[in-house]
Design a protein around this motif. Structure first.
Motif, PDB file in Angstrom:
ATOM      1  N   GLY A   4       0.842  -1.250   0.108  1.00 13.13           N
ATOM      2  CA  GLY A   4      -0.031   0.026   0.082  1.00 13.13           C
ATOM      3  C   GLY A   4       0.656   1.208  -0.064  1.00 13.13           C
ATOM      4  O   GLY A   4       0.824   2.131  -1.033  1.00 13.13           O
ATOM      5  N   GLY A   8       2.626   3.476  -3.527  1.00  6.23           N
ATOM      6  CA  GLY A   8       2.250   4.870  -3.517  1.00  6.23           C
ATOM      7  C   GLY A   8       3.233   5.926  -3.390  1.00  6.23           C
ATOM      8  O   GLY A   8       3.130   6.972  -4.046  1.00  6.23           O
ATOM      9  N   GLY A 186      -8.912   5.007  -4.256  1.00 11.84           N
ATOM     10  CA  GLY A 186      -9.020   5.080  -2.616  1.00 11.84           C
ATOM     11  C   GLY A 186      -9.756   3.968  -2.223  1.00 11.84           C
ATOM     12  O   GLY A 186      -9.442   3.210  -1.150  1.00 11.84           O
ATOM     13  N   ALA A 189      -8.723   0.574  -3.094  1.00 12.20           N
ATOM     14  CA  ALA A 189      -7.569   0.029  -2.203  1.00 12.20           C
ATOM     15  C   ALA A 189      -7.990  -0.402  -0.987  1.00 12.20           C
ATOM     16  O   ALA A 189      -7.499  -1.448  -0.510  1.00 12.20           O
ATOM     17  N   CYS A 205      -2.825   1.748  -4.939  1.00 13.48           N
ATOM     18  CA  CYS A 205      -2.210   2.788  -4.199  1.00 13.48           C
ATOM     19  C   CYS A 205      -1.040   3.336  -5.305  1.00 13.48           C
ATOM     20  O   CYS A 205      -0.635   4.500  -5.028  1.00 13.48           O
TER      21      CYS A 205
END
Length: 319
Positions: A4, A8, A186, A189, A205
């Motif tokens: 995650g 990102g 989001g 995710a 992410c």
């Protein structure tokens, strides 16, 4: 965290570092956005703003996804499918944007050319999915859960083509599609995290990280636009994520703004062709609110809140 936060951050850093150079390059080449004549007149001042910024967050998010999944031995067929959907629709957008810039006009690929390319990408995804014996089950009201090859073929084409175009329609104001996509990805995710689906989590992410960095340069007044290369990729990626999380219908609520943008165009066309009258002052619907006197920031914030509300409602109903 590794599936995650890490992808990102990697995508965010790459996008934030590369975008300023990309903007300078596009300005140096004098490659700017061509504003459509039928749009709001005050958008004319945006002509010449660098476009095709979607290339940067598209590639950075793919690099981050592949790097994380490959390093952990998680680069499976689902990951490849997500990347093909994301990159494939981005490529169609790249060709569309490239033609616009090459001929200095607001017309790129013909509608049939774009549609053909979108269908081909969907068929490639289908072939890869079935080569891995992927089973697709979909709930249809009144019929219950249906497991059908023909239904899957039809549905995945409609979903991928429809949502790639829907996000594209939403990309009409500074930062609008970027913010909406951050919210949508989001939400998925979070759903992937709950489902312990590392592949989808890393992909989502990575996209979010790239979009957060992109929004720094894309909010009003935008220093760069994502172009069709970005919006088509984001829509195709969202549709693929919803399908391979086995939550396809979720996109109707999580992506409620994309649905409303598309419906506004469809209803406007039907109304004008049948009655000669327009329902909205201008479509997609974000332009309708502009024509009512809303500022771009107000439209952005309200639409983002509607998108966020849709995501919250879905999570409350589904979890």
């Amino acid at each position: 965290m590794q599936y995650g936060l890490y992808p990102g951050v990697i995508s965010l850093v790459i996008t934030a570092l590369v975008l300023p150079f990309f903007i300078c390059f596009m300005k140096m080449k004098k490659e700017g956005q061509q504003i459509r004549e039928e749009g709001p007149k005050w958008h004319a001042k945006k002509a010449g703003t660098p476009t095709m910024g979607g290339i940067v967050f598209l590639l950075s998010s793919i690099i981050a996804t592949v790097a994380i999944l490959l390093s952990n031995g998680k680069l499976n067929k689902i990951a490849i499918i997500l990347i093909i959907a994301y990159l494939g629709y981005g490529l169609i957008g790249f060709l569309d944007d490239g033609l616009k810039l090459l001929f200095h006009r607001n017309l790129g690929l013909r509608a049939w050319q774009k549609l053909l390319g979108q269908i081909v990408i969907a068929l490639v995804i289908l072939l890869i999915a079935y080569s891995d014996n992927f089973t697709f089950k979909i709930y249809i009201p009144l019929f219950g859960i249906v497991n059908s090859y023909l239904l899957f073929v039809f549905f995945i084409i409609i979903w991928l083509v429809g949502y790639s175009n829907a996000v594209n329609l939403s990309d009409g104001l500074d930062g609008l599609a970027t913010g909406l996509s951050i919210i949508s990805y989001g939400t998925y995710a979070y759903l992937a995290y709950l489902a312990h689906n590392a592949t989808v989590l890393a992909f989502c992410c990575s996209v979010i990280g790239g979009l957060v960095a992109f929004l720094i340069f894309n909010h009003k007044p935008a220093k760069i636009f994502m172009g069709d290369v970005g919006s088509l990729a984001l829509g195709g990626g969202l549709a693929a994520v919803s399908i391979f999380l086995n939550r396809p219908w979720s996109l109707l609520i999580i992506g409620i703004v994309y649905v409303l943008e598309t419906l506004s165009v469809i209803l406007q066309v039907i109304s004008f062709q049948t009655t000669g009258k327009r329902i909205f002052k201008m479509t997609p619907i974000h332009h309708h609110f502009e024509m009512l006197g809303w500022s771009e920031w107000k439209v952005d914030i309200v639409f983002w809140l509607v998108g966020l509300l849709g995501s919250i409602i879905y999570l409350l109903l589904a979890l």
